[in-house]
Every structure is written in C-alpha cells, then in structure tokens.
Design a protein around this motif. Structure first.
Motif, mmCIF file in Angstrom:
data_model
loop_
_atom_site.group_PDB
_atom_site.id
_atom_site.type_symbol
_atom_site.label_atom_id
_atom_site.label_comp_id
_atom_site.label_asym_id
_atom_site.label_seq_id
_atom_site.Cartn_x
_atom_site.Cartn_y
_atom_site.Cartn_z
ATOM 1 N N PHE A 169 27.971 44.138 56.305
ATOM 2 C CA PHE A 169 28.569 44.869 55.166
ATOM 3 C C PHE A 169 27.794 46.205 54.728
ATOM 4 C CE2 PHE A 169 30.084 40.583 55.097
ATOM 5 C CZ PHE A 169 31.374 40.640 54.978
ATOM 6 N N ASP A 170 28.441 47.396 54.592
ATOM 7 C CA ASP A 170 27.522 48.200 53.937
ATOM 8 C C ASP A 170 27.709 48.251 52.556
ATOM 9 O OD1 ASP A 170 26.944 49.972 56.124
ATOM 10 O OD2 ASP A 170 28.991 50.898 56.387
ATOM 11 N N ASN A 171 28.669 47.626 51.973
ATOM 12 C CA ASN A 171 28.659 47.166 50.538
ATOM 13 C C ASN A 171 29.491 46.226 50.185
ATOM 14 O OD1 ASN A 171 31.597 48.303 50.173
ATOM 15 N ND2 ASN A 171 30.615 50.157 50.739
ATOM 16 N N ALA A 172 29.650 45.661 48.983
ATOM 17 C CA ALA A 172 30.399 44.427 48.727
ATOM 18 C C ALA A 172 31.829 44.762 48.301
ATOM 19 C CB ALA A 172 29.393 43.705 47.701
ATOM 20 N N ASP A 173 32.174 46.051 48.395
ATOM 21 C CA ASP A 173 33.854 46.329 47.887
ATOM 22 C C ASP A 173 34.981 45.497 48.404
ATOM 23 O OD1 ASP A 173 32.408 48.431 46.484
ATOM 24 O OD2 ASP A 173 32.979 50.078 47.684
ATOM 25 N N SER A 174 34.821 45.327 49.651
ATOM 26 C CA SER A 174 35.792 44.302 50.144
ATOM 27 C C SER A 174 35.661 42.892 49.589
ATOM 28 C CB SER A 174 35.869 44.394 51.723
ATOM 29 O OG SER A 174 36.800 43.616 52.318
ATOM 30 N N ALA A 175 34.534 42.360 49.560
ATOM 31 C CA ALA A 175 34.138 41.240 49.011
ATOM 32 C C ALA A 175 34.576 40.943 47.518
ATOM 33 C CB ALA A 175 32.790 40.767 49.174
ATOM 34 N N ASN A 176 34.179 41.983 46.898
ATOM 35 C CA ASN A 176 35.007 41.968 45.381
ATOM 36 C C ASN A 176 36.530 41.929 45.282
ATOM 37 O OD1 ASN A 176 32.303 41.547 43.873
ATOM 38 N ND2 ASN A 176 31.882 43.891 44.412
ATOM 39 N N GLN A 177 37.094 42.465 46.145
ATOM 40 C CA GLN A 177 38.582 42.809 46.339
ATOM 41 C C GLN A 177 39.160 41.263 46.661
ATOM 42 O OE1 GLN A 177 39.529 46.087 48.541
ATOM 43 N NE2 GLN A 177 39.034 47.352 46.830
ATOM 44 N N HIS A 178 38.457 40.592 47.697
ATOM 45 C CA HIS A 178 39.227 39.725 48.435
ATOM 46 C C HIS A 178 38.373 38.212 48.379
ATOM 47 C CE1 HIS A 178 41.905 42.640 50.377
ATOM 48 N NE2 HIS A 178 40.803 43.247 50.469
ATOM 49 N N ILE A 179 37.390 38.189 47.650
ATOM 50 C CA ILE A 179 36.922 37.022 47.491
ATOM 51 C C ILE A 179 37.044 36.384 45.969
ATOM 52 C CG2 ILE A 179 34.884 35.139 47.517
ATOM 53 C CD1 ILE A 179 33.899 36.931 49.935
ATOM 54 N N LYS A 180 37.742 35.284 45.701
ATOM 55 C CA LYS A 180 37.769 35.049 44.136
ATOM 56 C C LYS A 180 36.780 33.610 43.987
ATOM 57 C CE LYS A 180 41.275 33.569 41.180
ATOM 58 N NZ LYS A 180 42.750 32.912 40.690
ATOM 59 N N VAL A 181 36.233 33.565 42.809
ATOM 60 C CA VAL A 181 35.520 32.407 42.584
ATOM 61 C C VAL A 181 35.947 31.901 41.178
ATOM 62 C CG1 VAL A 181 33.102 31.477 42.103
ATOM 63 C CG2 VAL A 181 33.608 33.238 43.871
ATOM 64 N N THR A 182 36.354 30.809 41.104
ATOM 65 C CA THR A 182 36.596 30.008 39.704
ATOM 66 C C THR A 182 35.617 28.842 39.338
ATOM 67 O OG1 THR A 182 38.531 29.234 40.663
ATOM 68 C CG2 THR A 182 38.820 31.089 39.476
ATOM 69 N N PRO A 183 35.233 28.760 38.126
ATOM 70 C CA PRO A 183 34.440 27.501 37.765
ATOM 71 C C PRO A 183 35.642 26.189 37.837
ATOM 72 C CG PRO A 183 34.307 29.201 36.186
ATOM 73 C CD PRO A 183 35.253 29.781 37.146
ATOM 74 N N LYS A 184 35.024 25.265 38.451
ATOM 75 C CA LYS A 184 36.101 24.103 38.581
ATOM 76 C C LYS A 184 36.585 23.706 37.118
ATOM 77 C CE LYS A 184 37.605 20.710 41.271
ATOM 78 N NZ LYS A 184 38.191 21.192 42.459
ATOM 79 N N GLN A 185 35.782 23.826 36.016
ATOM 80 C CA GLN A 185 36.264 23.295 34.664
ATOM 81 C C GLN A 185 37.328 24.502 34.037
ATOM 82 O OE1 GLN A 185 33.183 24.232 35.248
ATOM 83 N NE2 GLN A 185 32.224 25.527 33.744
ATOM 84 N N GLY A 186 37.471 25.695 34.813
ATOM 85 C CA GLY A 186 38.576 26.779 34.461
ATOM 86 C C GLY A 186 37.497 27.975 33.992
ATOM 87 N N GLY A 187 38.283 28.902 33.648
ATOM 88 C CA GLY A 187 37.748 29.820 33.123
ATOM 89 C C GLY A 187 37.239 31.415 34.075
ATOM 90 N N LYS A 188 36.501 31.968 33.848
ATOM 91 C CA LYS A 188 36.379 33.010 34.461
ATOM 92 C C LYS A 188 34.774 33.354 35.017
ATOM 93 C CE LYS A 188 37.273 38.187 34.670
ATOM 94 N NZ LYS A 188 37.803 39.189 33.952
ATOM 95 N N VAL A 189 34.422 33.755 35.984
ATOM 96 C CA VAL A 189 33.199 33.957 36.622
ATOM 97 C C VAL A 189 33.034 35.536 36.353
ATOM 98 C CG1 VAL A 189 31.585 34.073 38.537
ATOM 99 C CG2 VAL A 189 33.060 32.339 38.241
ATOM 100 N N ASN A 190 31.945 35.687 35.493
ATOM 101 C CA ASN A 190 31.675 37.452 35.553
ATOM 102 C C ASN A 190 30.588 37.565 36.467
ATOM 103 O OD1 ASN A 190 33.311 37.790 33.142
ATOM 104 N ND2 ASN A 190 31.736 36.807 31.916
ATOM 105 N N GLY A 191 30.705 38.638 36.897
ATOM 106 C CA GLY A 191 29.690 39.382 37.971
ATOM 107 C C GLY A 191 30.510 39.872 39.294
ATOM 108 N N LYS A 192 29.516 40.171 39.978
ATOM 109 C CA LYS A 192 30.430 40.910 41.384
ATOM 110 C C LYS A 192 29.364 40.326 42.498
ATOM 111 C CE LYS A 192 32.353 45.011 39.112
ATOM 112 N NZ LYS A 192 33.789 44.692 39.539
ATOM 113 N N TRP A 193 30.139 40.464 43.645
ATOM 114 C CA TRP A 193 29.405 40.178 44.852
ATOM 115 C C TRP A 193 28.420 41.257 45.275
ATOM 116 C CZ3 TRP A 193 29.302 35.433 47.184
ATOM 117 C CH2 TRP A 193 30.577 34.699 46.970
#
Length: 123
Positions: free
Chosen positions: A53-77
């Motif tokens: 990968f040259d950069n993480a743009d595609s990952a930030n658009q196409h890989i979703k991460v969620t905590p098992k207990q719900g909520g949102k993950v703050n951060g970027k690939w």
C-alpha cells in the motif's frame, strides 16, 4: 445515589472466536489477507497482505472495526513504515470485529476477492 456502573474489562485470555483464521483462502490475481490479529509490538490490530500500500486511504474506506461491546473505534489505519504490506490500527485492549469490504485495494489496484468478517483480540 446509584452506584456507577463498572467499566467493561477485556478478558485476560484470548476468546475462542479470535483464535480462528477468518479471512478467505488465497485467490490468484486478487489482494489476499495473510494475517489479521494483535500486533506483537504495540496495542494495535495488524493486518498483513500479499500486496503493498502507498497509503491507508483504501483501508480507511473499506475496513470497519467495532468493539465487541459496541461503540466506535477512534483512529485510522496506518501503513507500517518498514513493511508496506502491513496495516496498523492503534486500539485499546479488547475484542473487536473487523469487516473487510470488497473495495479494499492495494497500490496495484488489486482488490480482495470477497468481503470478510472476523474477530481480533488485543491484550
């Protein structure tokens, strides 16, 4: 006065669902996931691929991460500095669901053959 709810704690042992390789079998001519799990050098989810990968743009658009207990993950690939085939997402300890969408592409525009979803545990 009601007592505050205790904060959820991550289990100390890796849950069974996070011990299974959930990514698809390799497909010729496509971008393939080699590994998804806990990074050994920092509190992060790491994913490795057979393409760079040259950069993480595609990952930030196409890989979703969620905590098992719900909520949102703050951060970027991020693309690892010394390994352009490795993506990192810094997270707190816990169990996460990782969803890889079909649009994920490497720098050669190879995309994954199919979407995939699985668990990753960070100690």
């Amino acid at each position: 006065k009601p007592k505050p709810k205790p904060k959820p704690r991550a289990p100390k042992k890796t849950p069974e669902e996070a011990k299974v390789a959930w990514w698809p079998a390799k497909t010729a001519g496509k971008l393939n996931i080699n590994y998804a799990g806990e990074a050994s050098f920092t509190k992060a989810i790491v994913m490795t691929f057979d393409g760079a990968f040259d950069n993480a743009d595609s990952a930030n658009q196409h890989i979703k991460v969620t905590p098992k207990q719900g909520g949102k993950v703050n951060g970027k690939w991020l693309v690892a500095e010394g390994n352009k085939q490795m993506l990192l997402l810094n997270v707190a300890p816990g169990l996460y669901t990782v969803e890889v969408g079909e649009g994920l592409a490497d720098k050669g525009n190879r995309t994954v053959a199919a979407s995939a979803t699985g668990a990753v545990f960070v100690h």
